[in-house]
Design a protein around this motif. Sequence first.
Motif, PDB file in Angstrom:
ATOM      1  N   LEU A 149      -2.179   7.094   3.533  1.00 27.01           N
ATOM      2  CA  LEU A 149      -3.427   6.989   3.427  1.00 27.01           C
ATOM      3  C   LEU A 149      -3.900   7.990   3.200  1.00 27.01           C
ATOM      4  N   LYS A 150      -5.605   7.505   2.793  1.00 22.79           N
ATOM      5  CA  LYS A 150      -6.267   8.522   1.293  1.00 22.79           C
ATOM      6  C   LYS A 150      -8.054   9.114   2.267  1.00 22.79           C
ATOM      7  N   PRO A 151      -8.196  10.117   2.021  1.00 26.75           N
ATOM      8  CA  PRO A 151      -9.652  10.126   2.606  1.00 26.75           C
ATOM      9  C   PRO A 151     -10.771   8.906   1.950  1.00 26.75           C
ATOM     10  N   GLU A 152     -10.402   8.171   1.270  1.00 23.94           N
ATOM     11  CA  GLU A 152     -11.172   6.964   0.465  1.00 23.94           C
ATOM     12  C   GLU A 152     -10.993   6.449   1.208  1.00 23.94           C
ATOM     13  N   TYR A 199     -15.683 -16.238   5.179  1.00 19.53           N
ATOM     14  CA  TYR A 199     -15.365 -16.031   6.501  1.00 19.53           C
ATOM     15  C   TYR A 199     -16.134 -16.370   7.577  1.00 19.53           C
ATOM     16  N   GLN A 200     -16.331 -16.987   9.437  1.00 14.39           N
ATOM     17  CA  GLN A 200     -17.051 -17.471   9.863  1.00 14.39           C
ATOM     18  C   GLN A 200     -16.961 -16.500  10.385  1.00 14.39           C
ATOM     19  N   TYR A 201     -15.655 -15.855  11.203  1.00 13.04           N
ATOM     20  CA  TYR A 201     -15.398 -15.553  13.013  1.00 13.04           C
ATOM     21  C   TYR A 201     -15.015 -14.186  12.034  1.00 13.04           C
ATOM     22  N   TRP A 202     -15.594 -12.643  12.761  1.00 14.99           N
ATOM     23  CA  TRP A 202     -15.493 -11.488  12.772  1.00 14.99           C
ATOM     24  C   TRP A 202     -14.984 -10.864  13.714  1.00 14.99           C
ATOM     25  N   GLY A 203     -14.213  -9.923  13.824  1.00 14.44           N
ATOM     26  CA  GLY A 203     -14.045  -9.143  14.775  1.00 14.44           C
ATOM     27  C   GLY A 203     -15.546  -7.900  15.075  1.00 14.44           C
ATOM     28  N   GLN A 204     -15.027  -6.596  15.916  1.00 13.93           N
ATOM     29  CA  GLN A 204     -15.655  -5.865  16.269  1.00 13.93           C
ATOM     30  C   GLN A 204     -15.498  -4.660  15.297  1.00 13.93           C
ATOM     31  N   GLY A 205     -14.395  -4.700  14.500  1.00 19.46           N
ATOM     32  CA  GLY A 205     -14.580  -3.056  13.675  1.00 19.46           C
ATOM     33  C   GLY A 205     -13.782  -2.414  14.798  1.00 19.46           C
ATOM     34  N   THR A 206     -12.626  -1.629  13.922  1.00 17.18           N
ATOM     35  CA  THR A 206     -11.981  -0.608  14.455  1.00 17.18           C
ATOM     36  C   THR A 206     -12.168   0.518  13.519  1.00 17.18           C
ATOM     37  N   GLN A 207     -11.901   1.713  13.883  1.00 18.76           N
ATOM     38  CA  GLN A 207     -12.499   3.096  12.370  1.00 18.76           C
ATOM     39  C   GLN A 207     -11.101   3.530  12.353  1.00 18.76           C
ATOM     40  N   VAL A 208     -11.211   3.777  11.025  1.00 19.18           N
ATOM     41  CA  VAL A 208     -10.293   4.474   9.870  1.00 19.18           C
ATOM     42  C   VAL A 208     -10.624   5.707   9.467  1.00 19.18           C
ATOM     43  N   ALA A 209     -10.498   6.895  10.083  1.00 14.32           N
ATOM     44  CA  ALA A 209     -10.645   8.247   9.707  1.00 14.32           C
ATOM     45  C   ALA A 209      -9.556   8.853   8.817  1.00 14.32           C
ATOM     46  N   VAL A 210      -9.388   9.227   7.658  1.00 17.34           N
ATOM     47  CA  VAL A 210      -8.506  10.037   7.023  1.00 17.34           C
ATOM     48  C   VAL A 210      -9.006  11.058   6.399  1.00 17.34           C
ATOM     49  N   SER A 211      -8.359  12.258   6.936  1.00 12.27           N
ATOM     50  CA  SER A 211      -9.015  13.796   7.370  1.00 12.27           C
ATOM     51  C   SER A 211      -7.499  14.483   7.232  1.00 12.27           C
ATOM     52  N   SER A 212      -7.439  15.855   6.726  1.00 13.31           N
ATOM     53  CA  SER A 212      -6.889  16.973   7.041  1.00 13.31           C
ATOM     54  C   SER A 212      -8.160  17.627   8.152  1.00 13.31           C
ATOM     55  N   VAL A 230     -10.019  -9.278  17.963  1.00 15.17           N
ATOM     56  CA  VAL A 230     -10.535  -8.339  18.581  1.00 15.17           C
ATOM     57  C   VAL A 230      -9.427  -7.275  18.192  1.00 15.17           C
ATOM     58  N   GLU A 231      -9.794  -6.372  16.959  1.00 14.38           N
ATOM     59  CA  GLU A 231      -8.898  -4.916  16.333  1.00 14.38           C
ATOM     60  C   GLU A 231      -8.186  -4.201  17.422  1.00 14.38           C
ATOM     61  N   SER A 232      -7.495  -3.695  16.507  1.00 14.92           N
ATOM     62  CA  SER A 232      -7.239  -2.128  17.327  1.00 14.92           C
ATOM     63  C   SER A 232      -6.258  -1.839  16.524  1.00 14.92           C
ATOM     64  N   GLY A 233      -5.907  -0.521  16.669  1.00 15.00           N
ATOM     65  CA  GLY A 233      -4.745   0.720  15.774  1.00 15.00           C
ATOM     66  C   GLY A 233      -5.470   1.577  14.885  1.00 15.00           C
ATOM     67  N   GLY A 234      -7.148   1.509  14.787  1.00 11.33           N
ATOM     68  CA  GLY A 234      -7.864   3.019  14.798  1.00 11.33           C
ATOM     69  C   GLY A 234      -7.276   4.038  15.227  1.00 11.33           C
ATOM     70  N   GLY A 235      -8.027   4.818  14.014  1.00 10.25           N
ATOM     71  CA  GLY A 235      -7.642   6.727  14.383  1.00 10.25           C
ATOM     72  C   GLY A 235      -8.415   7.850  13.611  1.00 10.25           C
ATOM     73  N   LEU A 236      -7.493   8.697  13.782  1.00 10.41           N
ATOM     74  CA  LEU A 236      -8.015   9.647  12.750  1.00 10.41           C
ATOM     75  C   LEU A 236      -6.218   9.709  12.561  1.00 10.41           C
ATOM     76  N   VAL A 237      -5.745  10.334  10.999  1.00  9.23           N
ATOM     77  CA  VAL A 237      -5.070  10.248  10.695  1.00  9.23           C
ATOM     78  C   VAL A 237      -4.784  11.196   9.117  1.00  9.23           C
ATOM     79  N   GLN A 238      -4.145  12.271   9.170  1.00  6.64           N
ATOM     80  CA  GLN A 238      -4.382  13.140   8.287  1.00  6.64           C
ATOM     81  C   GLN A 238      -3.769  11.718   6.623  1.00  6.64           C
ATOM     82  N   PRO A 239      -4.110  12.917   5.970  1.00  6.58           N
ATOM     83  CA  PRO A 239      -3.883  12.264   4.500  1.00  6.58           C
ATOM     84  C   PRO A 239      -2.296  12.488   4.303  1.00  6.58           C
ATOM     85  N   GLY A 240      -1.234  10.865   3.308  1.00  6.84           N
ATOM     86  CA  GLY A 240      -0.535  10.825   3.467  1.00  6.84           C
ATOM     87  C   GLY A 240       0.112  10.154   4.875  1.00  6.84           C
TER      88      GLY A 240
END
Length: 123
Positions: free
Chosen positions: A86-89, A110-123, A5-15
């Motif tokens: 962090l960069k937009p890319e 890799y045999q096992y994977w989490g569901q993923g967490t979204q990271v968005a880098v944008s101003s 289970v991944e966590s910690g993703g979100g929206l953040v500004q560049p840098g």
Amino acid sequence: QVQLVESGGGLVQPGGSLRLSCAASGRTLSNYGMGWFRQAPGNEREIVASISRGGLNTYYEDSVKGRFTISRDNAKNTVYLQMNSLKPEDTAVYYCAVTRFYYTTSATDYQYWGQGTQVAVSS
């Protein structure tokens, strides 16, 4: 079977910075290599970083070297990805994964994977 289970993703500004966590259950992570991958819309899933079972060996994709740090706490059965400057890319869905190998950069190993967490880098 391993559940991730991944966590910690979100929206953040560049840098800015984010710290992703991947908590595992079902198996003891110390017996497995770990990796972080990401997939942006329209792109293939790519390796970001990997770490060996004991944490002695690490790999980083060239674009994240010097900015991202992978680490693991086997006592907590958790792997982390500290992402700085962090960069937009870097915008993508980030996945953690477990491999029976010591460590590897190939997604097919890799045999096992989490569901993923979204990271968005944008101003």
